[in-house]
Design a protein around this motif. Structure first.
Motif, PDB file in Angstrom:
ATOM      1  N   LYS A  67       2.645  -5.753  -6.948  1.00  0.00           N
ATOM      2  CA  LYS A  67       1.283  -6.295  -7.002  1.00  0.00           C
ATOM      3  C   LYS A  67       1.251  -7.821  -6.887  1.00  0.00           C
ATOM      4  CE  LYS A  67      -0.538  -2.501  -9.815  1.00  0.00           C
ATOM      5  NZ  LYS A  67      -1.206  -2.123 -11.097  1.00  0.00           N
ATOM      6  N   LYS A  68       2.226  -8.502  -7.525  1.00  0.00           N
ATOM      7  CA  LYS A  68       2.247  -9.966  -7.502  1.00  0.00           C
ATOM      8  C   LYS A  68       3.556 -10.425  -6.878  1.00  0.00           C
ATOM      9  CE  LYS A  68       0.906 -12.024 -11.281  1.00  0.00           C
ATOM     10  NZ  LYS A  68      -0.435 -12.545 -10.913  1.00  0.00           N
ATOM     11  N   LEU A  69       3.457 -11.362  -5.940  1.00  0.00           N
ATOM     12  CA  LEU A  69       4.644 -11.895  -5.278  1.00  0.00           C
ATOM     13  C   LEU A  69       4.783 -13.378  -5.581  1.00  0.00           C
ATOM     14  CD1 LEU A  69       7.024 -11.715  -3.266  1.00  0.00           C
ATOM     15  CD2 LEU A  69       5.377 -12.182  -1.436  1.00  0.00           C
ATOM     16  N   PHE A  70       5.943 -13.762  -6.128  1.00  0.00           N
ATOM     17  CA  PHE A  70       6.260 -15.164  -6.385  1.00  0.00           C
ATOM     18  C   PHE A  70       7.161 -15.678  -5.263  1.00  0.00           C
ATOM     19  CE2 PHE A  70       5.377 -13.428 -10.576  1.00  0.00           C
ATOM     20  CZ  PHE A  70       4.609 -14.419 -11.175  1.00  0.00           C
ATOM     21  N   LEU A  71       6.817 -16.845  -4.732  1.00  0.00           N
ATOM     22  CA  LEU A  71       7.625 -17.504  -3.719  1.00  0.00           C
ATOM     23  C   LEU A  71       8.128 -18.810  -4.324  1.00  0.00           C
ATOM     24  CD1 LEU A  71       5.149 -17.025  -0.718  1.00  0.00           C
ATOM     25  CD2 LEU A  71       7.078 -15.539  -1.341  1.00  0.00           C
ATOM     26  N   TYR A  91      -0.784 -10.256   2.525  1.00  0.00           N
ATOM     27  CA  TYR A  91      -1.984 -10.044   1.724  1.00  0.00           C
ATOM     28  C   TYR A  91      -2.356  -8.558   1.640  1.00  0.00           C
ATOM     29  CZ  TYR A  91      -2.145 -15.040   2.419  1.00  0.00           C
ATOM     30  OH  TYR A  91      -1.811 -16.372   2.444  1.00  0.00           O
ATOM     31  N   GLU A  92      -1.838  -7.783   2.577  1.00  0.00           N
ATOM     32  CA  GLU A  92      -2.024  -6.337   2.510  1.00  0.00           C
ATOM     33  C   GLU A  92      -1.047  -5.708   1.511  1.00  0.00           C
ATOM     34  OE1 GLU A  92      -1.630  -4.737   6.429  1.00  0.00           O
ATOM     35  OE2 GLU A  92      -3.103  -6.103   7.304  1.00  0.00           O
ATOM     36  N   ASN A  93       0.128  -6.312   1.396  1.00  0.00           N
ATOM     37  CA  ASN A  93       1.174  -5.748   0.527  1.00  0.00           C
ATOM     38  C   ASN A  93       1.054  -6.167  -0.933  1.00  0.00           C
ATOM     39  OD1 ASN A  93       2.124  -4.807   2.958  1.00  0.00           O
ATOM     40  ND2 ASN A  93       4.228  -5.470   2.658  1.00  0.00           N
ATOM     41  N   PHE A  94       0.419  -7.324  -1.196  1.00  0.00           N
ATOM     42  CA  PHE A  94       0.340  -7.832  -2.566  1.00  0.00           C
ATOM     43  C   PHE A  94      -1.080  -8.292  -2.896  1.00  0.00           C
ATOM     44  CE2 PHE A  94       4.744  -8.317  -1.263  1.00  0.00           C
ATOM     45  CZ  PHE A  94       5.429  -7.795  -2.358  1.00  0.00           C
ATOM     46  N   ASN A  95      -1.477  -8.076  -4.152  1.00  0.00           N
ATOM     47  CA  ASN A  95      -2.799  -8.525  -4.604  1.00  0.00           C
ATOM     48  C   ASN A  95      -2.828 -10.029  -4.829  1.00  0.00           C
ATOM     49  OD1 ASN A  95      -3.576  -5.823  -4.649  1.00  0.00           O
ATOM     50  ND2 ASN A  95      -3.092  -5.579  -6.831  1.00  0.00           N
ATOM     51  N   ASP A  96      -1.719 -10.568  -5.337  1.00  0.00           N
ATOM     52  CA  ASP A  96      -1.633 -11.996  -5.646  1.00  0.00           C
ATOM     53  C   ASP A  96      -0.312 -12.553  -5.145  1.00  0.00           C
ATOM     54  OD1 ASP A  96      -4.077 -12.375  -7.432  1.00  0.00           O
ATOM     55  OD2 ASP A  96      -3.029 -10.764  -8.482  1.00  0.00           O
ATOM     56  N   ILE A  97      -0.386 -13.752  -4.583  1.00  0.00           N
ATOM     57  CA  ILE A  97       0.818 -14.464  -4.142  1.00  0.00           C
ATOM     58  C   ILE A  97       0.822 -15.830  -4.819  1.00  0.00           C
ATOM     59  CG2 ILE A  97       2.062 -15.447  -2.181  1.00  0.00           C
ATOM     60  CD1 ILE A  97      -0.447 -12.825  -1.393  1.00  0.00           C
ATOM     61  N   VAL A  98       1.937 -16.201  -5.431  1.00  0.00           N
ATOM     62  CA  VAL A  98       2.062 -17.497  -6.099  1.00  0.00           C
ATOM     63  C   VAL A  98       3.148 -18.301  -5.390  1.00  0.00           C
ATOM     64  CG1 VAL A  98       2.465 -18.710  -8.265  1.00  0.00           C
ATOM     65  CG2 VAL A  98       1.407 -16.433  -8.294  1.00  0.00           C
ATOM     66  N   ASN A 131      -8.396 -16.643  -2.198  1.00  0.00           N
ATOM     67  CA  ASN A 131      -8.005 -16.771  -3.602  1.00  0.00           C
ATOM     68  C   ASN A 131      -6.820 -15.887  -3.971  1.00  0.00           C
ATOM     69  OD1 ASN A 131     -10.048 -18.675  -4.331  1.00  0.00           O
ATOM     70  ND2 ASN A 131     -11.535 -17.015  -4.286  1.00  0.00           N
ATOM     71  N   GLN A 132      -6.370 -15.036  -3.047  1.00  0.00           N
ATOM     72  CA  GLN A 132      -5.168 -14.248  -3.315  1.00  0.00           C
ATOM     73  C   GLN A 132      -3.938 -15.132  -3.441  1.00  0.00           C
ATOM     74  OE1 GLN A 132      -6.151 -10.913  -0.148  1.00  0.00           O
ATOM     75  NE2 GLN A 132      -4.333 -10.317  -1.288  1.00  0.00           N
TER      76      GLN A 132
END
Length: 215
Positions: A67-71, A91-98, A131-132
């Motif tokens: 659900k959340k991806l950290f880079l 953005y299709e694979n994760f709800n939130d990207i940081v 905002n994702q």
């Protein structure tokens, strides 16, 4: 780049998105560096050697669904991530990207900030909720809103407090890491301690590290 008929080859991340017709690379010029000293002087029409087959571990299919991806990036390690944040698939694979970028000085953040502005104009992302993506820059040698190495901010809990979560969740959080060898090792230790498993293209996991470094 060819000097005295002997090619000088280094691994570089492609910083442009997969849909772009132009290849973008991000590098710093190292005085007397075998490659960057020449790249800094390149002119239109000069030749550059590119291998046909790209390699690397920072690809989405090396991660399990989440659900959340950290880079996590330091310095020029942001290059592969500025490619990914302009790809609709992330953005299709994760709800939130940081996107986390640690640098020494504020001027070192300029490339990432430029890409974030370009991203707003990408027509291919017009249906994506902007905002994702959350951007978390930190500096180590200058006064800034976020000060210190990201690894230290993770250990102290300041990073999690700032972004509004309690910590890493191994069930739904995924991560990619690109920086110096020491940074990658330290991040790996932190992620393993949080219960995330390292993955690869052949065996997807919860986080991946880039294993090719620019010399």
């Amino acid at each position: 780049v060819d000097r005295a008929a002997k090619p000088v080859l280094r691994a570089y991340s492609i910083a442009s998105p997969s849909w772009d017709d132009t290849l973008l690379f991000y590098s710093i010029s190292v005085e007397d560096g075998p490659l960057t000293s020449m790249l800094s002087k390149i002119k239109k029409g000069d030749g550059v050697i590119l291998k046909r087959k790209p390699t690397g571990t920072l690809v989405l299919h090396a991660l399990r669904p989440g659900k959340k991806l950290f880079l996590f990036a330091t310095g020029t390690g942001i290059a592969p991530f500025v490619s990914l944040i302009r790809d609709p698939l992330i953005y299709e694979n994760f709800n939130d990207i940081v996107l986390v970028h640690t640098c020494r000085m504020k001027e070192d953040l300029a490339f990432g900030e430029l890409i974030l502005e370009l991203r707003k104009k990408d027509r291919i992302l017009k249906d994506v909720d902007i905002n994702q993506l959350k951007y978390f820059p930190t500096l180590t040698r200058e006064k800034f809103v976020n000060e210190g190495r990201i690894t230290d901010l993770i250990k102290s809990g300041a990073f999690f407090r700032d972004i509004g979560i309690l910590g890493f969740c191994s069930d739904s959080d995924r991560a990619m890491v690109c920086g110096s060898l020491d940074f990658n090792k330290e991040m790996k230790t932190l992620l393993l301690k949080a219960g995330l498993a390292e993955g690869s293209i052949s065996d997807p996991g919860d986080f991946v590290l880039e294993r090719a470094f620019v010399g």
